[in-house]
Design an enzyme around this catalytic site. Structure first.
Site: not given
Ligand code: CMC
Length: 429
Positions: A306, A363
């Site tokens: 991320h 996710d």
């Protein structure tokens, strides 16, 4: 503002830029007059990893400590106690609603839940196999044609916002039903926001849909966890497109298009496709990790890494727990979950992932929950979009209301050819 400032020495001259302090101690130096004061100097920050585009009071995230709060409330508390509808209200309006305010909000959402019948024909005319994100983005943009501009910003906020929040789930469920050739199921005012969506998706004349309260809770949590994430790619798209003073539908449509990409919201679909491929091909986890680390191979471990989180994504932690709960409740054994857990364990102990601070993101486990609920894989990113809508709206509202509103227009450093002569086509080599 603080009393601190940053000094820049350029061509022997010193320039001072004030330091801004956020509530949580974050600091930035304000370069908004850099170009004017230095005679044309700009900053260069591809990907904007070091650039603040605004001051915001909506969402706080700390990527080093794994903290996420909406309007000051930790994500863990919202996931435990709140509903998606209440969290949406919190984001858009800035404070948790009273019971009366929440009831009023429910009435407005119910009032706005139907979609104009003429929109059905739009759905039917998309080519088979069109991606639901493309359809959703187009349909949201098309809403402006059906619901013309309102007179005041206040009206826009009260009516257009609830209209969008309510209709997006109807549009999403309709697109699913029509794409399958099934009859559309209309929204029911007696059902909660999430239960209504599930019913519109899965109810049919042959087999009425049984609404399971644990599945409804899981969907609430899924959407709460996606509801905002400060200045990410799609939210920045909403703010940027909105800064041209375009209508809210168009700005949200741009956000949906931006979210579609596999490096952003599309990762939830990409994770399931990756896991399914591993199972199908019988690849070992070791092989996959090796492939993800190979500099000469563009393959990445989807659902990992991320831009901001350099530790475990707090949303992924909640999602993983929810995943176990939902699968146990529905008595499902999903081999993709086994692979996901194995991949996580191997990656978290591998130097490549440790050195680069690559952890599971939101996710990584979310697709397994969606699969268990019955959502088709190509609808996963649509589910993300429904969840992110309150955040986009809150960010749009803040950017339009704020005293620092400005058309967003970055600069560049031109590195193309200097002036060239136009050559007529017959003389070109
Ligand atoms: N698998 C393998 N290597 C990775 C991965 C990954 N998933 N993510 C980053 N890296 C490596 C990358 O190759 C680079 O290595 P090196 O320094 O040797 O060149 C290093 O880690 C830094 O990567 P980056 O691409 O410069 O970092 P970024 O901050 O620009 O990328 C990211 C963030 C999310 C685009 C990236 O981690 C990625 O592509 N992840 C997979 C896609 C994904 O899961 N996206 C969903 C993000 S969460 C949902 C949302 O909020 O949008």
């Amino acid at each position: 503002m603080t009393k601190e400032y940053v000094e820049l020495i350029y061509q022997g001259k010193t320039y001072k830029f004030p330091v801004i302090l956020g509530t949580e101690g974050e600091k930035a130096f304000d370069i908004s007059n850099l170009r004017q004061s230095t005679g044309g100097l700009i900053t260069m920050d591809p990907g904007f990893a070091n650039t603040g585009s605004c001051c915001s009071s909506i969402t706080y995230m700390n990527g080093e400590k794994g903290i996420l709060k909406y309007r000051g409330i930790p994500i863990e508390q919202l996931a435990k106690y709140s509903s998606f509808k209440e969290t949406g209200y919190l984001l858009v309006n800035g404070a948790l609603p009273t019971r009366k305010e929440l009831n009023r909000f429910s009435v407005l959402l119910n009032d706005q839940s139907l979609v104009h019948e003429d929109m059905h024909t739009f759905f039917q005319n998309f080519p088979r196999g069109s991606h639901p994100m493309g359809i959703l983005s187009s349909m949201v943009n098309a809403l402006r044609g059906f619901y013309p501009e309102l007179q005041t910003l206040e009206e826009e906020i009260n009516i257009t916002v609830t209209r969008l929040l309510s209709k997006i789930r109807t549009l999403a469920a309709m697109s699913y039903k029509i794409s399958r050739g099934y009859s559309v199921v209309y929204p029911r005012p007696d059902l909660s926001y999430c239960a209504n969506f599930l019913n519109m998706m899965f109810d049919n004349v042959v087999k009425p849909y049984h609404i399971d309260k644990d599945v409804v809770r899981a969907l609430n949590v899924f959407w709460i966890l996606h509801a905002d994430h400060e200045q990410n790619c799609s939210t920045s798209a909403v703010r940027m497109v909105g800064s041209g003073r375009v209508n809210l539908y168009a700005a949200i449509s741009a956000g949906i298009a931006a979210l579609w990409g596999p490096l952003h919201g599309g990762a939830n679909q990409a994770v399931i496709e990756m896991l399914a491929e591993i199972v199908e091909r019988g690849d070992s986890v070791k092989t996959i990790i090796k492939k993800a680390k190979d500099k000469n191979d563009p393959y990445r471990l989807m659902g990992f890494g991320h831009r901001v989180y350099k530790t475990y994504d707090p949303r992924a932690k909640i999602m993983k727990e929810m995943c176990d709960k939902v699968l146990a409740k529905l008595d499902i054994h999903d081999s993709l979950l086994d692979i996901a857990k194995e991949l996580e364990e191997v990656a978290l102990n591998d130097d490549y992932f440790i050195e680069r601070n690559l952890y599971p993101n939101v996710d990584f486990y979310s697709g397994i929950i969606l699969r268990a609920i019955g959502i088709p894989t190509n609808m996963f990113t649509v589910m993300f979009a429904i969840g992110r809508l309150p955040g986009w709206i809150a960010q749009w509202k803040e950017s339009m209301d704020g005293p620092n509103w400005k058309l967003q227009r970055p600069r560049q450093i031109f590195i193309g050819p200097p002036e060239k002569e136009y050559i007529p086509i017959d003389e070109r080599k």
